[in-house]
Motif scaffolding. Structure first.
Motif, short mmCIF file in Angstrom:
data_model
loop_
_atom_site.label_atom_id
_atom_site.label_comp_id
_atom_site.label_asym_id
_atom_site.label_seq_id
_atom_site.Cartn_x
_atom_site.Cartn_y
_atom_site.Cartn_z
N ASP A 12 0.86 -1.18 0.00
CA ASP A 12 0.00 0.00 0.00
C ASP A 12 0.90 1.23 0.00
O ASP A 12 1.49 1.59 1.02
N GLU A 13 1.02 1.86 -1.16
CA GLU A 13 1.96 2.96 -1.28
C GLU A 13 1.56 4.15 -0.42
O GLU A 13 2.42 4.82 0.18
N ALA A 14 0.26 4.44 -0.32
CA ALA A 14 -0.19 5.56 0.51
C ALA A 14 0.15 5.31 1.98
O ALA A 14 0.61 6.22 2.68
N THR A 20 6.60 6.59 6.34
CA THR A 20 8.01 6.97 6.17
C THR A 20 8.22 8.44 5.82
O THR A 20 9.37 8.88 5.81
N VAL A 21 7.15 9.18 5.56
CA VAL A 21 7.32 10.57 5.10
C VAL A 21 6.46 11.55 5.90
O VAL A 21 6.90 12.64 6.25
N GLY A 105 11.05 -0.24 0.27
CA GLY A 105 9.95 0.70 0.43
C GLY A 105 10.46 2.06 0.88
O GLY A 105 9.98 2.61 1.86
N ALA A 106 11.44 2.59 0.15
CA ALA A 106 12.15 3.80 0.55
C ALA A 106 11.85 4.94 -0.40
O ALA A 106 12.53 5.09 -1.43
N PRO A 107 10.84 5.80 -0.11
CA PRO A 107 10.45 6.84 -1.06
C PRO A 107 11.55 7.83 -1.40
O PRO A 107 11.74 8.17 -2.56
#
Length: 207
Positions: A12-14, A20-21, A105-107
């Motif tokens: 789940d990208e959101a 993380t952000v 999973g590191a934006p």
């Protein structure tokens, strides 16, 4: 042993962005005049190693981690050795880092290395293919093995014999010695940047 992910990483990208952000960064970047003398030595070393002019602003992520100048120094010594002086070609290095960033999973790391990768000639099509991993059609045997090495090192903390043998057809011993260190270094960086909630230029948009 866990199974390496050779295809698309589904999450789940959101939710990952929120984790993380959101509400980050956890520490504000220092101003350059707040950097310690020890830290300033590292600022100068990085500008020299990567040919960064004085006129270009120093990255916020570095100005955050310069709050711990001794740790930053150790991290940058390895980073400069692998990126500025490394023997793995830049384009191939960036493909591996992009795969690692996606697996982690590191934006921030993903967005930064999309830009860096494009500067080394990686195309939008290839970035899309990185999302599909080592099993995607279109890679050469060597390129597929590069990405598979990342997948195996993340999943099993060891590269399989078949992957090693394929890479060793093309890469020399210095390049082979760099592979696990490259993956480990950028995984460490992903852990740090995710935890500090460093702000990326934009989610996981790879275009």
């Amino acid at each position: 042993m866990s199974k390496a992910i050779s295809g698309r990483v589904e999450f789940d990208e959101a939710a990952r962005m929120a984790q993380t952000v959101e509400s980050g960064p956890r520490y504000a970047p220092l101003r350059l005049d707040e950097v310690s003398p020890e830290g300033q030595e590292q600022v100068d070393a990085i500008r020299a190693a990567f040919h960064i002019p004085e006129s270009r602003p120093f990255p916020d992520v570095s100005l955050i981690t310069l709050r711990h100048p001794g740790m930053f120094k150790g991290q940058m010594v390895l980073g400069i050795e692998l990126a500025a002086r490394g023997t793995i070609p830049g384009r191939e290095r960036e493909l591996m880092i992009l795969r690692l960033a996606r697996l982690a999973g590191a934006p921030f790391e993903w967005c930064e290395h999309v830009d860096i990768g494009k500067a080394f000639g990686i195309t939008t099509e290839e970035i899309e293919r990185v999302l599909e991993g080592s099993s995607a059609t279109g890679w050469s045997e060597h390129e597929s093995a590069m990405l598979r090495a990342v997948e195996e090192l993340v999943a099993d903390h060891c590269m399989a014999n078949s992957t090693w043998d394929t890479l060793a057809k093309t890469w020399d011993e210095k390049q082979m010695l760099e592979v696990p260190m490259l993956v480990g270094s950028y995984l460490m960086t992903a852990l740090q940047q995710n935890t500090l909630k460093i702000q990326p230029k934009g989610g996981f948009d790879y275009r």
